[in-house]
Design an enzyme around this catalytic site. Sequence first.
Site: not given
Length: 291
Positions: A80, A85, A159, A204, A265
């Site tokens: 995920q 990152r 994010h 979410d 985001e």
Amino acid sequence: MPVKVLEEKVVLEHPSGSSAEVYFYGATVTSWKYQEKERLFLSEDTHLDGTSAIHGGIPLVFPQFGKASNPSAETAELPQHGFARVSRWEWQGISVDSDSQVSVRFRLTDAQVPEALRQKWPKKFRLICTVTLAAETLTSTIEVKNEDTKSFDFNTLFHTYYLVPDISKVSIKGLSNVTYFDKVANGPETLDTDDSITIDREVDRIYIGVPNDDVYIDLGYGTSGNFILKTINLKDKVVWNPWIDKSRRMSGFGDEEYKKMVCVEPGTVSSYITLNVGETWDGGQTLSIIP
């Protein structure tokens, strides 16, 4: 304007008192201060030593958002949020330095991706992340170039974690009459008819194909210190707060920290962007303080 290049991060400072910090690990913005007051949430339990993804600030998602639903997708083997990152980016220097703003750049290529992740998505690419600090704004952009011999598909997202004084006072406007996918309930797609989004449970949601570029984020600071989020070439918005149970299950995130943060985001995650050989795509966001 002053730009300090340290071993693990770059620090930007503006004469107005605004500042920002960007780690080479993930090209992650970990701090943005306006009038010397922090505006981004960073978990007290997160690691900043490159051993795991940074929980807070503005991590960059590429080339995969969630786990791919289609097992035949090129990104199906990736974790995920992909690998941008959790890769160390290269410092590319200052691109703009004027009285009003300063911009710094970072680069990531496939050769810099951890080998185990690179094998799961063996494409040749180049990413350029640019962070621009002005008196009342912070802009982040990402440029993606396909340097492979075939086209490839990708997701990308900023994010962004906002620091809030009290999650019960947060209100997000600009997503009314937009269809969203509820990841907590695992669907179905739902039309949001509320004037604003408030947080009183785990949230979410992927808002799909948002027609307007601007979202107003009232973080509960009163008449000043709230935000307008403006997006650039990104069609979706994700709204997230882990709430109580999920916070307790997450590593690198405090059990009670859900009370102090909300993520709004911008990205393109409900479908893939297809990039042909030699082509370049770019997108980004600008966070503007409402004085």
